[in-house]
Design a protein around this motif. Structure first.
Motif, PDB file in Angstrom:
ATOM      1  N   ASP A 107       0.799  -1.233   0.000  1.00  0.00           N
ATOM      2  CA  ASP A 107       0.000   0.000   0.000  1.00  0.00           C
ATOM      3  C   ASP A 107       0.825   1.274   0.000  1.00  0.00           C
ATOM      4  O   ASP A 107       0.412   2.280  -0.573  1.00  0.00           O
ATOM      5  N   VAL A 108       1.957   1.261   0.683  1.00  0.00           N
ATOM      6  CA  VAL A 108       2.744   2.477   0.909  1.00  0.00           C
ATOM      7  C   VAL A 108       4.221   2.127   0.777  1.00  0.00           C
ATOM      8  O   VAL A 108       4.649   1.052   1.192  1.00  0.00           O
ATOM      9  N   ARG A 109       5.008   3.046   0.200  1.00  0.00           N
ATOM     10  CA  ARG A 109       6.450   2.825   0.073  1.00  0.00           C
ATOM     11  C   ARG A 109       7.226   3.837   0.909  1.00  0.00           C
ATOM     12  O   ARG A 109       6.723   4.904   1.268  1.00  0.00           O
ATOM     13  N   TRP A 110       8.466   3.466   1.181  1.00  0.00           N
ATOM     14  CA  TRP A 110       9.419   4.358   1.827  1.00  0.00           C
ATOM     15  C   TRP A 110       9.850   5.421   0.821  1.00  0.00           C
ATOM     16  O   TRP A 110      10.109   5.123  -0.347  1.00  0.00           O
ATOM     17  N   ALA A 133      16.284   6.725  -5.971  1.00  0.00           N
ATOM     18  CA  ALA A 133      16.358   7.333  -7.299  1.00  0.00           C
ATOM     19  C   ALA A 133      15.755   8.732  -7.279  1.00  0.00           C
ATOM     20  O   ALA A 133      14.718   8.954  -6.652  1.00  0.00           O
ATOM     21  N   PRO A 134      16.381   9.689  -7.958  1.00  0.00           N
ATOM     22  CA  PRO A 134      15.851  11.063  -7.925  1.00  0.00           C
ATOM     23  C   PRO A 134      14.503  11.207  -8.610  1.00  0.00           C
ATOM     24  O   PRO A 134      13.758  12.143  -8.322  1.00  0.00           O
ATOM     25  N   ASP A 135      14.192  10.309  -9.537  1.00  0.00           N
ATOM     26  CA  ASP A 135      12.896  10.313 -10.213  1.00  0.00           C
ATOM     27  C   ASP A 135      12.317   8.917 -10.073  1.00  0.00           C
ATOM     28  O   ASP A 135      12.902   7.942 -10.539  1.00  0.00           O
ATOM     29  N   MET A 136      11.158   8.815  -9.434  1.00  0.00           N
ATOM     30  CA  MET A 136      10.595   7.497  -9.167  1.00  0.00           C
ATOM     31  C   MET A 136       9.468   7.131 -10.123  1.00  0.00           C
ATOM     32  O   MET A 136       9.168   5.944 -10.294  1.00  0.00           O
ATOM     33  N   GLY A 137       8.837   8.118 -10.766  1.00  0.00           N
ATOM     34  CA  GLY A 137       7.691   7.779 -11.594  1.00  0.00           C
ATOM     35  C   GLY A 137       7.476   8.641 -12.816  1.00  0.00           C
ATOM     36  O   GLY A 137       6.446   8.513 -13.478  1.00  0.00           O
ATOM     37  N   GLY A 138       8.417   9.530 -13.132  1.00  0.00           N
ATOM     38  CA  GLY A 138       8.296  10.350 -14.336  1.00  0.00           C
ATOM     39  C   GLY A 138       8.497   9.526 -15.593  1.00  0.00           C
ATOM     40  O   GLY A 138       8.789   8.331 -15.556  1.00  0.00           O
ATOM     41  N   ARG A 139       8.351  10.179 -16.736  1.00  0.00           N
ATOM     42  CA  ARG A 139       8.447   9.459 -18.013  1.00  0.00           C
ATOM     43  C   ARG A 139       9.793   8.760 -18.175  1.00  0.00           C
ATOM     44  O   ARG A 139       9.851   7.601 -18.604  1.00  0.00           O
ATOM     45  N   ASP A 140      10.883   9.435 -17.837  1.00  0.00           N
ATOM     46  CA  ASP A 140      12.198   8.814 -17.961  1.00  0.00           C
ATOM     47  C   ASP A 140      12.338   7.629 -17.008  1.00  0.00           C
ATOM     48  O   ASP A 140      12.951   6.617 -17.357  1.00  0.00           O
ATOM     49  N   ALA A 141      11.755   7.751 -15.821  1.00  0.00           N
ATOM     50  CA  ALA A 141      11.832   6.661 -14.842  1.00  0.00           C
ATOM     51  C   ALA A 141      11.058   5.437 -15.324  1.00  0.00           C
ATOM     52  O   ALA A 141      11.495   4.295 -15.130  1.00  0.00           O
ATOM     53  N   LEU A 142       9.911   5.659 -15.939  1.00  0.00           N
ATOM     54  CA  LEU A 142       9.128   4.539 -16.454  1.00  0.00           C
ATOM     55  C   LEU A 142       9.926   3.764 -17.496  1.00  0.00           C
ATOM     56  O   LEU A 142       9.910   2.529 -17.513  1.00  0.00           O
ATOM     57  N   VAL A 143      10.637   4.491 -18.351  1.00  0.00           N
ATOM     58  CA  VAL A 143      11.442   3.836 -19.383  1.00  0.00           C
ATOM     59  C   VAL A 143      12.656   3.150 -18.764  1.00  0.00           C
ATOM     60  O   VAL A 143      12.997   2.015 -19.132  1.00  0.00           O
ATOM     61  N   ALA A 144      13.307   3.812 -17.804  1.00  0.00           N
ATOM     62  CA  ALA A 144      14.499   3.225 -17.183  1.00  0.00           C
ATOM     63  C   ALA A 144      14.175   1.922 -16.459  1.00  0.00           C
ATOM     64  O   ALA A 144      14.998   1.004 -16.405  1.00  0.00           O
ATOM     65  N   PHE A 154      12.087  14.198   3.826  1.00  0.00           N
ATOM     66  CA  PHE A 154      11.872  15.001   2.620  1.00  0.00           C
ATOM     67  C   PHE A 154      11.549  14.118   1.420  1.00  0.00           C
ATOM     68  O   PHE A 154      12.246  13.133   1.159  1.00  0.00           O
ATOM     69  N   ALA A 155      10.487  14.486   0.708  1.00  0.00           N
ATOM     70  CA  ALA A 155      10.129  13.827  -0.538  1.00  0.00           C
ATOM     71  C   ALA A 155      10.869  14.486  -1.695  1.00  0.00           C
ATOM     72  O   ALA A 155      11.520  15.525  -1.539  1.00  0.00           O
ATOM     73  N   ARG A 156      10.760  13.869  -2.862  1.00  0.00           N
ATOM     74  CA  ARG A 156      11.342  14.444  -4.061  1.00  0.00           C
ATOM     75  C   ARG A 156      10.566  15.691  -4.475  1.00  0.00           C
ATOM     76  O   ARG A 156       9.400  15.838  -4.135  1.00  0.00           O
ATOM     77  N   GLU A 157      11.202  16.552  -5.223  1.00  0.00           N
ATOM     78  CA  GLU A 157      10.514  17.746  -5.705  1.00  0.00           C
ATOM     79  C   GLU A 157       9.277  17.356  -6.515  1.00  0.00           C
ATOM     80  O   GLU A 157       8.228  17.981  -6.410  1.00  0.00           O
ATOM     81  N   ASN A 158       9.411  16.311  -7.324  1.00  0.00           N
ATOM     82  CA  ASN A 158       8.278  15.779  -8.079  1.00  0.00           C
ATOM     83  C   ASN A 158       8.091  14.327  -7.660  1.00  0.00           C
ATOM     84  O   ASN A 158       8.795  13.439  -8.134  1.00  0.00           O
ATOM     85  N   GLU A 159       7.143  14.109  -6.754  1.00  0.00           N
ATOM     86  CA  GLU A 159       6.925  12.781  -6.166  1.00  0.00           C
ATOM     87  C   GLU A 159       5.696  12.143  -6.800  1.00  0.00           C
ATOM     88  O   GLU A 159       4.596  12.680  -6.714  1.00  0.00           O
ATOM     89  N   TRP A 160       5.915  10.993  -7.420  1.00  0.00           N
ATOM     90  CA  TRP A 160       4.829  10.261  -8.071  1.00  0.00           C
ATOM     91  C   TRP A 160       4.283   9.184  -7.162  1.00  0.00           C
ATOM     92  O   TRP A 160       5.043   8.496  -6.466  1.00  0.00           O
ATOM     93  N   SER A 161       2.970   9.021  -7.171  1.00  0.00           N
ATOM     94  CA  SER A 161       2.346   7.913  -6.448  1.00  0.00           C
ATOM     95  C   SER A 161       2.268   6.661  -7.308  1.00  0.00           C
ATOM     96  O   SER A 161       2.107   5.560  -6.788  1.00  0.00           O
ATOM     97  N   VAL A 162       2.355   6.816  -8.629  1.00  0.00           N
ATOM     98  CA  VAL A 162       2.371   5.677  -9.550  1.00  0.00           C
ATOM     99  C   VAL A 162       3.825   5.416  -9.933  1.00  0.00           C
ATOM    100  O   VAL A 162       4.466   6.267 -10.556  1.00  0.00           O
ATOM    101  N   VAL A 163       4.341   4.251  -9.539  1.00  0.00           N
ATOM    102  CA  VAL A 163       5.760   3.955  -9.751  1.00  0.00           C
ATOM    103  C   VAL A 163       5.921   2.525 -10.257  1.00  0.00           C
ATOM    104  O   VAL A 163       5.076   1.663 -10.003  1.00  0.00           O
ATOM    105  N   PRO A 164       7.018   2.235 -10.951  1.00  0.00           N
ATOM    106  CA  PRO A 164       7.292   0.862 -11.387  1.00  0.00           C
ATOM    107  C   PRO A 164       7.798   0.019 -10.217  1.00  0.00           C
ATOM    108  O   PRO A 164       8.601   0.483  -9.408  1.00  0.00           O
ATOM    109  N   SER A 195      16.238   2.137  -7.954  1.00  0.00           N
ATOM    110  CA  SER A 195      16.814   2.267  -6.620  1.00  0.00           C
ATOM    111  C   SER A 195      15.858   3.044  -5.723  1.00  0.00           C
ATOM    112  O   SER A 195      15.190   3.990  -6.164  1.00  0.00           O
ATOM    113  N   TYR A 196      15.811   2.650  -4.454  1.00  0.00           N
ATOM    114  CA  TYR A 196      14.892   3.291  -3.510  1.00  0.00           C
ATOM    115  C   TYR A 196      15.133   4.790  -3.385  1.00  0.00           C
ATOM    116  O   TYR A 196      14.235   5.547  -3.004  1.00  0.00           O
TER     117      TYR A 196
END
Length: 527
Positions: free
Chosen positions: A293-296, A330-341, A303-313, A327-328
């Motif tokens: 349900d919830v992640r670290w 990672a500076p981007d957890m759910g943006g477009r680049d993160a989805l591809v990575a 502190f959360a990321r500047e752009n924190e996504w609730s939908v993540v891979p 990686s737990y």
């Protein structure tokens, strides 16, 4: 055609954006398909909504499309609305001065002779906290209730003649003061390692839970047959006790800690069986952080990321554990680049919102030589967590007497008062709202000073916003005063200097699918 009406912006407006190009005022979908699906209690029933399978063959466009379709469950929606939750690290470590106990401590050391859980509850309530999590068992294995399955517990202490039960007192006090109850039961257990149960190499086999014990006086209840190791069954028995004998539990919190054991003796936790038991006994409880349900958030600074996504891979690891595809930290957890990575290793895109944990003191357990963080530090943490689509989890450790230290109690109250001053009455409440393609405009009726802006999506429709701007009209011209990327369940923007304007507007400049705005608040902080 523009539409004008008077309404409460924070309660009634849904801002609908299509690819960041147009917006229109639309009614909230109170009976949406996602809400109906989210009411199911089992993970399998919710899966098509709160997580969607992905493939290494998915194109970037297909990944974004799938991410836009992920919806939260009802329990996740309720959890994200809490904003401020508390942790209470308390146990035998409080008396030894350790942060990670050895498991061989004398239970007699545990002597909280002034225990007052009502004092805890009052302090947390006055600090604005809605849920509190007690360390029912930390890594040392010492438990704070009358367990049938270990002697390393309060029952083996002379405190209250061996009849003390911190968990019962805690749960009763929290509910009495309107605070939801959470429990932390560490997967690691140094005491059970010393007794040959933890990491003993036993194979998973079908276990009957609860395990029968001589003289068991429990009333008849549900029984389970679940696959588990020897230690996995021990954890199931303890979870069963906690979740059936102490009233409603709203959150079950796990970390992924391993005991201090040789690498070849690592215990593979029975996550699937633990999740099944929890979902059956307390279907509305949130399972965090090593849970579905919830992640670290990835750090212990709050502190959360500047752009924190609730939908993540995510990846599904041993025995059904949900784990990060990236990686737990990672500076981007759910943006477009993160989805591809994450595409080569991800199994799902999942609604997995972030919890930002931090302690009010340097340590997690009480140490007399430490002092609480300043009000300014806590305020910065609030805006860096709640203000960035995350829930704050603030640890406030009781002392050896069993009380929250006076300095911490004062700091909690000061913290709540400061946030109340930072975000006083919403100046847009009841204002005139006008919508037209691409914008939603708020007319305050007269020129007002604003330096705090709070926005939120209606996350029943997912998280869609990738970019937005806020503008104010001065002298007939619109001036950009703030811009950011994600919104999610909560976004708070701090203007460096107050801006005076009567008319304000927000424009979503990029969105994955139709974006629904649930809040557009304007505030002027007070000294």
């Amino acid at each position: 055609m523009a539409v004008s009406r008077r309404l409460f912006v924070t309660a009634a407006a849904s801002l609908v954006a299509s690819s960041g190009t147009s917006l229109a005022l639309a009614p909230s979908a109170s009976a949406s398909a996602s809400t109906a699906a989210a009411s199911a209690s089992s993970a399998s029933a919710e899966e098509p909504w709160y997580r969607i399978p992905v493939s290494a063959d998915d194109t970037p466009e297909e990944l974004v499309r799938k991410a836009s379709q992920v919806r939260p469950t009802e329990r996740q929606i309720a959890w994200q609305a809490l904003e401020r939750t508390a942790f209470l690290h308390f146990g035998v470590n409080t008396f030894t001065g350790l942060e990670w106990g050895m498991g061989d401590e004398d239970p007699g050391l545990f002597q909280p002779v002034g225990l007052d859980t009502d004092q805890w509850a009052r302090a947390l309530r006055d600090g604005g906290f809605k849920l509190a999590i007690l360390t029912v068992k930390h890594h040392d294995g010492f438990v704070l209730y009358q367990s049938r399955y270990t002697n390393h517990s309060v029952a083996s202490s002379s405190w209250q003649d061996g009849q003390g039960d911190v968990l019962r007192s805690f749960a009763d006090s929290m509910r009495r003061h309107g605070i939801k109850v959470g429990v932390y039961i560490s997967p690691a257990d140094e005491n059970q390692y010393l007794h040959g149960v933890y990491a003993n190499g036993s194979a998973r086999s079908e276990r009957t839970i609860p395990t029968p014990v001589p003289g068991d006086d429990r009333p008849d209840g549900p029984t389970f047959t679940l696959p588990a190791t020897d230690y996995g069954a021990h954890m199931l028995d303890q979870l069963y006790e906690v979740l059936t004998e102490y009233g409603p539990v709203d959150e079950v919190w796990f970390d992924g800690a391993q005991g201090r054991i040789p690498p070849d003796k690592v215990e593979k936790y029975d996550w699937d069986s633990w999740y099944t038991l929890i979902r059956t006994l307390v279907p509305d409880a949130t399972v965090a952080v090593s849970g579905p349900d919830v992640r670290w958030v990835g750090n212990e600074g709050g502190f959360a990321r500047e752009n924190e996504w609730s939908v993540v891979p995510v990846q599904e690891k041993d025995n059904g554990r949900m784990d990060f595809a990236l990686s737990y930290d990672a500076p981007d957890m759910g943006g477009r680049d993160a989805l591809v990575a994450a595409r080569p290793v991800a199994d799902y895109l999942q609604w997995w919102p972030a919890e930002a944990d931090v302690s009010i003191r340097d340590g997690w357990f009480y140490h007399a030589d430490q002092q609480p963080k300043s009000v300014q530090q806590l305020t910065d943490i609030y805006f860096g967590s709640v203000g960035r689509n995350s829930v704050l989890l603030l640890n406030v450790p009781p002392d050896k007497q069993g009380l929250l230290p006076a300095a911490d109690v004062t700091r909690l109250r000061e913290f709540r008062e400061r946030i109340d001053r930072e975000l006083p009455e919403d100046l847009a409440h009841g204002a005139r709202v006008t919508t037209s393609p691409g914008t939603i405009t708020v007319d305050l009726g007269r020129t007002r000073e604003v330096n705090r802006i709070r926005l939120a999506e209606d996350i029943r429709h997912g998280q869609q916003v990738e970019g937005f701007v806020v503008e104010a009209q001065s002298g007939g011209a619109w001036t950009r005063v703030a811009e950011a990327g994600t919104l999610g369940a909560s976004r708070i923007l701090l203007l460096p200097t107050p801006v005076r304007a009567r008319r304000w507007r927000v424009r979503v400049t990029n969105s994955r699918q139709a974006a629904h705005l649930a809040k557009f608040e304007l505030h002027r902080s007070r000294p």
